[in-house]
Motif scaffolding. Structure first.
Motif, PDB file in Angstrom:
ATOM      1  N   SER A 152      47.533  37.712  48.666  1.00 47.20           N
ATOM      2  CA  SER A 152      46.894  39.017  48.915  1.00 47.20           C
ATOM      3  C   SER A 152      45.717  39.231  47.970  1.00 47.20           C
ATOM      4  O   SER A 152      44.691  39.807  48.366  1.00 47.20           O
ATOM      5  N   ALA A 153      45.843  38.775  46.717  1.00 53.93           N
ATOM      6  CA  ALA A 153      44.728  38.928  45.766  1.00 53.93           C
ATOM      7  C   ALA A 153      43.481  38.211  46.285  1.00 53.93           C
ATOM      8  O   ALA A 153      42.360  38.732  46.208  1.00 53.93           O
ATOM      9  N   GLU A 154      43.694  37.014  46.838  1.00 58.34           N
ATOM     10  CA  GLU A 154      42.565  36.222  47.344  1.00 58.34           C
ATOM     11  C   GLU A 154      41.897  36.914  48.540  1.00 58.34           C
ATOM     12  O   GLU A 154      40.665  36.971  48.629  1.00 58.34           O
ATOM     13  N   VAL A 155      42.695  37.458  49.443  1.00 58.38           N
ATOM     14  CA  VAL A 155      42.137  38.153  50.611  1.00 58.38           C
ATOM     15  C   VAL A 155      41.244  39.308  50.165  1.00 58.38           C
ATOM     16  O   VAL A 155      40.201  39.578  50.772  1.00 58.38           O
ATOM     17  N   LEU A 156      41.683  39.992  49.096  1.00 55.12           N
ATOM     18  CA  LEU A 156      40.932  41.154  48.606  1.00 55.12           C
ATOM     19  C   LEU A 156      39.854  40.754  47.596  1.00 55.12           C
ATOM     20  O   LEU A 156      39.198  41.620  47.004  1.00 55.12           O
ATOM     21  N   ARG A 157      39.666  39.472  47.378  1.00 55.11           N
ATOM     22  CA  ARG A 157      38.700  38.925  46.404  1.00 55.11           C
ATOM     23  C   ARG A 157      38.933  39.481  44.996  1.00 55.11           C
ATOM     24  O   ARG A 157      37.996  39.748  44.258  1.00 55.11           O
ATOM     25  N   LEU A 158      40.213  39.640  44.643  1.00 54.21           N
ATOM     26  CA  LEU A 158      40.566  40.110  43.294  1.00 54.21           C
ATOM     27  C   LEU A 158      41.311  39.025  42.520  1.00 54.21           C
ATOM     28  O   LEU A 158      41.932  39.304  41.491  1.00 54.21           O
ATOM     29  N   GLU A 159      41.229  37.783  43.006  1.00 53.96           N
ATOM     30  CA  GLU A 159      42.060  36.724  42.421  1.00 53.96           C
ATOM     31  C   GLU A 159      41.664  36.372  40.984  1.00 53.96           C
ATOM     32  O   GLU A 159      42.449  35.790  40.254  1.00 53.96           O
ATOM     33  N   HIS A 160      40.441  36.759  40.573  1.00 50.68           N
ATOM     34  CA  HIS A 160      40.039  36.497  39.183  1.00 50.68           C
ATOM     35  C   HIS A 160      40.802  37.429  38.229  1.00 50.68           C
ATOM     36  O   HIS A 160      40.861  37.169  37.034  1.00 50.68           O
ATOM     37  N   ASP A 161      41.380  38.508  38.737  1.00 52.52           N
ATOM     38  CA  ASP A 161      41.966  39.553  37.891  1.00 52.52           C
ATOM     39  C   ASP A 161      43.466  39.723  38.049  1.00 52.52           C
ATOM     40  O   ASP A 161      44.152  40.091  37.106  1.00 52.52           O
ATOM     41  N   ILE A 162      43.961  39.568  39.272  1.00 50.04           N
ATOM     42  CA  ILE A 162      45.377  39.870  39.553  1.00 50.04           C
ATOM     43  C   ILE A 162      45.976  38.820  40.498  1.00 50.04           C
ATOM     44  O   ILE A 162      45.249  38.046  41.110  1.00 50.04           O
ATOM     45  N   GLY A 163      47.312  38.837  40.571  1.00 54.43           N
ATOM     46  CA  GLY A 163      48.001  37.983  41.543  1.00 54.43           C
ATOM     47  C   GLY A 163      48.741  36.813  40.929  1.00 54.43           C
ATOM     48  O   GLY A 163      49.545  36.174  41.594  1.00 54.43           O
ATOM     49  N   ARG A 164      48.472  36.523  39.636  1.00 52.28           N
ATOM     50  CA  ARG A 164      49.154  35.401  38.979  1.00 52.28           C
ATOM     51  C   ARG A 164      49.537  35.788  37.553  1.00 52.28           C
ATOM     52  O   ARG A 164      48.934  36.694  36.967  1.00 52.28           O
TER      53      ARG A 164
END
Ligand code: GUN
Ligand code: ZN
Length: 427
Positions: A359-371
């Protein structure tokens, strides 16, 4: 600055388990997460991190599992009060239950009260970020964004754009939707941890000129998200064909108005043609899979295997209140069941990945959240893997973390969420 060492089991992903297999998973049975200033500094074995950081404050979560917070890639906060409304399919459900409820958000006090309830429910279910549809009223966005900002949450949200096929009082115009959305972008996008999402509801409730205005806004603000619904029910698809007779198919309506591409999040995408699947992939748009909604409103069975084999960014979503649960565990369980009905058993690693990094990747927030990884914001939850008697007794037979986790995915709810942290602070 004070450092805090969270001790417990830890699980996160370096890659996408659909593509990289279980080598992408990082599980520590005796692990630790070091947090400083709201961000994760280190993740690893407890013994090593305790030795390296003897001064850090310690919070011992026992054998609870520390995970990144869940990220809901598509939800309607304005439908909180009408979740679990009986007996309708999509178009009748919108007209009977949804539109009358969304009218009430003209009142800012009502919008604020629902926003607070909605965020409370999210946090108690371990959802630390959600991509929300508000209503046509700019005040509905102000209510959610200011409540999220006060809580330090990374919410994604936008004003619904709707200028036809909706009742009087719930319609804007192409121009007013453009102007109001632009003002909201200036007010909220990038403030604190907030992201604005340009939000044309779906093709049937927008004229071509409103979709063009939404497309212009997305082109002017390419770092905003864009969210809409695509190919959810057969009756809806037939209606889109009538309303847009010159379009090749449903996706073409969005493509031809500049509403695809990185940052575009398509909700549902159940009944796509071969051309639409390929065009969706080529466009770089993402998908929000909404399994409890798809079973509850009777929409159909999403093809996760095809989305993953094409490499389309895909996240998991509650779609509250067409979706029937605030629980991301219930949402994962239903994703599992929907895929089973299509002949594929999703692994618990794949389910957790979808609800976090996916979901973080879909929202282009993967640099900040999701892991759980150094540099990520410390939006985290701890899961009690024996939260009810039925899960506790099933745990007696679990031989590894995946079997244990799968029991909580299939049988768990908000009682399994022991703690939720936003930027390192208890929520
Ligand atoms: N399509 C257009 N609006 C909606 C909505 O509010 N919920 C769902 N599930 N589908 C939609
Ligand atoms: Zn929706």
């Amino acid at each position: 600055m004070q450092q805090t060492l969270h001790l417990g089991q830890t699980l996160s992903f370096d890659g996408n388990p659909f593509h990289d297999g279980f080598a992408a998973a990082r599980h520590e049975a005796d692990g630790a997460v070091l947090v400083e200033d709201g961000r994760i500094q280190a993740v690893g074995p407890a013994a090593a991190l305790k030795a390296a950081h003897p001064e850090a404050a310690r919070i011992d979560h026992g054998d609870h599992l520390i995970l990144p917070g869940f990220i809901d890639a598509h939800a309607h906060y304005s439908q909180t009060a009408i979740i679990a409304s009986w007996g309708k399919r999509l178009i009748d459900w919108l007209n009977t239950y949804t539109f009358p409820e969304e009218m009430r958000f003209a009142d800012p006090a009502y919008a604020t009260a629902v926003a607070e309830t909605y965020l409370d429910l999210n946090l108690s279910n371990g959802i630390t970020t959600a991509a929300c549809y508000c209503t046509i009223h700019p005040e509905s966005v102000d209510a959610l964004m200011s409540a999220a900002e006060r809580r330090g949450m990374a919410m994604v949200a936008g004003k619904v754009m709707m200028d036809r096929n909706a009742p009087e009082g719930l319609r804007d115009t192409a121009q007013s939707a453009y102007d109001d959305s632009k003002a909201l972008i200036e007010r909220w996008h990038g403030k604190g941890r907030l992201t604005y999402a340009i939000t044309p509801r779906f093709a049937p409730t927008s004229t071509p000129s409103q979709l063009a205005a939404a497309g212009a806004l997305f082109a002017e603000h390419p770092d905003c998200a864009m969210q809409t619904h695509l190919s959810e029910q057969h009756e809806e698809i037939a209606w889109v064909q009538e309303l847009y007779p010159e379009s090749r198919d449903y996706l073409d309506v969005y493509e031809s108005h500049g509403l695809t591409g990185p940052g575009a999040v398509m909700g549902h995408t159940i009944h796509l043609s071969d051309r639409e699947w390929d065009a969706l992939k080529d466009s770089g748009s993402g998908i929000a899979h909404c399994p409890t909604s798809n079973t509850f409103i009777g929409s159909g069975l999403f093809d996760m295997k095809r989305a993953q084999s094409l490499g389309i960014s895909t996240g998991l979503a509650t779609d509250v209140g067409g979706g029937s649960s605030f629980s991301m565990l219930r949402t994962m369980a239903t994703a599992y069941e929907v895929s089973q009905l299509r002949g594929t058993a999703l692994h618990p690693a794949e389910l957790v990945w979808l609800a976090t990094a996916g979901s973080a990747e879909v929202l282009r927030l993967e640099h900040d959240i999701g892991r759980l990884a150094p540099g990520q914001m410390a939006d985290m939850i701890t899961l009690d893997l024996a939260s009810t008697p039925v899960i506790a007794q099933r745990m007696g037979r679990a031989s590894d973390i995946w079997e244990a986790l799968f029991a909580t995915i299939m049988l768990g709810d908000d009682r399994a969420i022991a703690k939720t942290y936003i930027a390192g602070a208890p929520a």
